[in-house]
Write an enzyme that holds these catalytic residues in place. Sequence first.
Site, PDB file in Angstrom:
ATOM      1  CB  CYS A  14      28.409  -2.061  22.046  1.00  0.00           C
ATOM      2  SG  CYS A  14      27.234  -1.024  21.144  1.00  0.00           S
ATOM      3  CD  GLU A  69      24.614  -7.506  13.705  1.00  0.00           C
ATOM      4  OE1 GLU A  69      24.791  -8.335  12.808  1.00  0.00           O
ATOM      5  OE2 GLU A  69      24.958  -6.307  13.619  1.00  0.00           O
ATOM      6  CB  CYS A 113      20.440   8.095  12.254  1.00  0.00           C
ATOM      7  SG  CYS A 113      19.697   8.627  13.814  1.00  0.00           S
ATOM      8  CB  CYS A 135      30.463   3.536  15.896  1.00  0.00           C
ATOM      9  SG  CYS A 135      29.227   4.762  16.325  1.00  0.00           S
ATOM     10  CB  CYS A 141      22.919   4.855  11.822  1.00  0.00           C
ATOM     11  SG  CYS A 141      22.879   3.436  12.938  1.00  0.00           S
ATOM     12  CB  CYS A 150      16.703   1.628  14.912  1.00  0.00           C
ATOM     13  SG  CYS A 150      16.912   3.226  15.752  1.00  0.00           S
TER      14      CYS A 150
END
Length: 383
Positions: free
Chosen positions: A129, A116, A140, A366, A143, A136
């Site tokens: 972005c 994305e 985290c 975010c 996230c 990933c």
Amino acid sequence: MNVPPPITPEFLTLPRKAAEGGCASLVGLSREAMRAALIDAGTPEPQATMRVGQIWQWIYHRGACDFDGMTNLARPYRELLAAHFTIERPEIVTRQISADGTRKYLLRIAGGHEIETVYIPETDRGTLCVSSQVGCTLTCSFCHTGTQRLVRNLTAAEIVGQIMVARDDIGDWGRKPDEKRLVSNLVLMGMGEPLYNFDAVRDAMKIAMDSEGIALSRRRITLSTSGVAPEIARVGQEIGCLLAISFHATTDPVRDQLVPINRKWNIAELLDACRAYPRLSNAERITFEYVMLKGVNDSDADARRLVKLIAGIPAKINLIPFNPWPGSPYERSDAERIEAFGHIVNRAGYASPVRTPRGEDIMAACGQLKSATERVRRAARAS
């Protein structure tokens, strides 16, 4: 202990040529590598440097999508290029446009994987972005991307390709010097940890900064890391862009939970790396990103610890109201709490802008990025 695994061979980037024997991509190659590829394909060596300059401008300045449109190249040479190479971008699977104008692209890349990319238009800039990995490895806890497993690193072509796709979509190619650019800023804050894919990120950013191509100023590019301390110096030395730290906590126990990489490189080690950052100055401050989580990291005591921790580092603190996602264990701090936190930081002499959430209605804010394919897989496993 929940720390990121090492980058093993299955996480390495794909080769430039497709496994089924397709054409190699010229996108993402350095000038030197492109010259060598052109010579291998039959370009006379005395002409190769000139041809690189011509093709480079067509790809990165004019946004050419194929070789046929490169009208200052003879037709037989264009046919030779088309027989050996491609300049294709990632495929747009979906494009969502938020009520606030934010655009989120779901892009398909080699191997059928999806990433994305988000474009955020503002009155004084347009920020893109971009992602650096498929998924990933950092997990985290606040996230959404962190709930998706790491599949592989992106190639330089796939990173640059995200810029090209966005510029295609918003009509940002071929603008005159006095015309406003729609993609004026680039942030490496999408899916993945950029410093776990350093070489490809560096090579892509060199293309983005090339004065005869995409031509973004290095000071309009920001790389955000969750804290891969040993690689931070290389950002300043080999890329030269601005640095952001995904910080989010003022004690190791809390940061261990929010950003598990902290168990490998703790707050003290991370801040030592920041103080040694080669380009650190009052003109090029480090941005510390701090997501505001209700009752977790948003107390006055946290604010006071934060300014003590970063004392002596030219910096600004970017306060980020938490952007909820389905199944998240956290809540956004109240507006009054964020204001009080920011006041303490401001009083200590640090700018502390509160980031306005963008694209929340399309899950583009975010910490919310996560490919549709992974969502479908998870839903299927749960059913």
